[in-house]
Enzyme design. Structure first.
Site, short mmCIF file in Angstrom:
data_model
loop_
_atom_site.label_atom_id
_atom_site.label_comp_id
_atom_site.label_asym_id
_atom_site.label_seq_id
_atom_site.Cartn_x
_atom_site.Cartn_y
_atom_site.Cartn_z
N ASP A 184 0.69 -1.16 -0.08
CA ASP A 184 0.13 0.13 0.14
C ASP A 184 0.97 1.27 0.15
O ASP A 184 1.93 1.28 0.63
CB ASP A 184 -0.78 0.04 1.40
CG ASP A 184 -1.98 1.24 1.19
OD1 ASP A 184 -2.43 1.51 0.20
OD2 ASP A 184 -2.53 1.42 2.25
N ASN A 234 -10.76 -2.81 -5.85
CA ASN A 234 -10.12 -1.74 -6.57
C ASN A 234 -10.67 -1.38 -7.85
O ASN A 234 -10.33 -0.32 -8.48
CB ASN A 234 -8.41 -2.21 -7.03
CG ASN A 234 -7.60 -2.33 -5.62
OD1 ASN A 234 -6.82 -2.87 -5.44
ND2 ASN A 234 -8.20 -1.39 -4.86
#
Length: 247
Positions: free
Chosen positions: A25, A73
């Protein structure tokens, strides 16, 4: 399939983690801090993967699973999603020879139905090319979600029950893992998330029941071999009791 109970017992004596899973991330924030578009950060993050993979054999990590793209996503902008898919295709083409020469076996987990056919073909080719490699087992979670994985596994299990291949009374907590995408992998010992966020974001929900977690502030493109090694060494001094009491 690796026996999960045997794996747990063996790893209690293991100095470092045998299987590390990483939520990579911070690519977008890394790019934003530099006044660049988010895809610039994703490209920088992709380059970081090779360094971490190559570190694994030196510190005893046999399995590395990385979270590349989640089922959630798809909610990002069309431009970013399209850019990520293009990046995945280019990365596989570019890295195939290096990954194979290094001796890494590559697997992909997740639901491939939504992915474009060219990307799926590249994934299949890389898995086939590296299937006999054993130096490190790299698993890439692409269009992956933990809840989605469990739902798909449960559906397949239910189909086998309906077909008479499995009796309902024979279903135990050891049964479902054989239907998961990760059925040939040991459970992760250590899960690392970069970028300072302290959540697991639907990643390996079943498999990580007894994993140790490390949430670090470093953004993924800055995550180094040194930091990875340090986290794995810190794992080795943790007291892992698996619900029991040390005598």
């Amino acid at each position: 399939m690796p026996n999960r109970k045997d794996h747990t017992i063996a790893d209690a004596e293991h100095i470092g983690p045998r299987h590390v899973a990483i939520i990579m991330d911070g690519n977008g924030r890394w790019a934003t801090q530099r006044g660049r578009p988010r895809l610039f950060g994703h490209r920088a993050g992709a380059k970081r993967v090779r360094e971490i993979v190559e570190t694994c054999p030196d510190i005893g990590v046999e399995y590395l699973t990385i979270f590349a793209f989640s089922t959630e996503n798809w909610k990002r902008t069309q431009v970013e999603v399209a850019g990520l898919m293009s990046l995945f295709r280019r990365y596989i083409i570019k890295e195939t020879r290096a990954v194979h020469s290094f001796g890494a076996r590559v697997r992909f987990i997740g639901d491939r139905v939504q992915l474009d056919k060219k990307l799926i073909a590249l994934m299949d080719e890389l898995e086939t090319l590296t299937e006999n490699n054993t130096r490190v087992h790299l698993t890439v979670a692409l269009n992956y979600g933990g809840r989605d994985e469990v739902a798909r596994a449960t559906r397949r299990l239910a189909e086998d029950v309906a077909a008479g291949k499995l009796r309902p009374q024979d279903v135990t907590e050891e049964t479902l893992p054989t239907y998961l995408d990760t059925c040939v992998l040991p459970d992760p010992d250590l899960v690392i998330r970069t970028s300072g966020e302290a959540r697991i974001s639907n990643f390996l929900l079943w498999q990580s029941a007894y994993a140790e977690y490390e949430f670090v502030d470093t953004l993924w493109p800055d995550f180094s071999r040194k930091e990875f090694t340090s986290l794995c060494r810190s794992y080795g001094i943790r007291d892992r009791r698996y619900g029991g009491v040390k005598r």
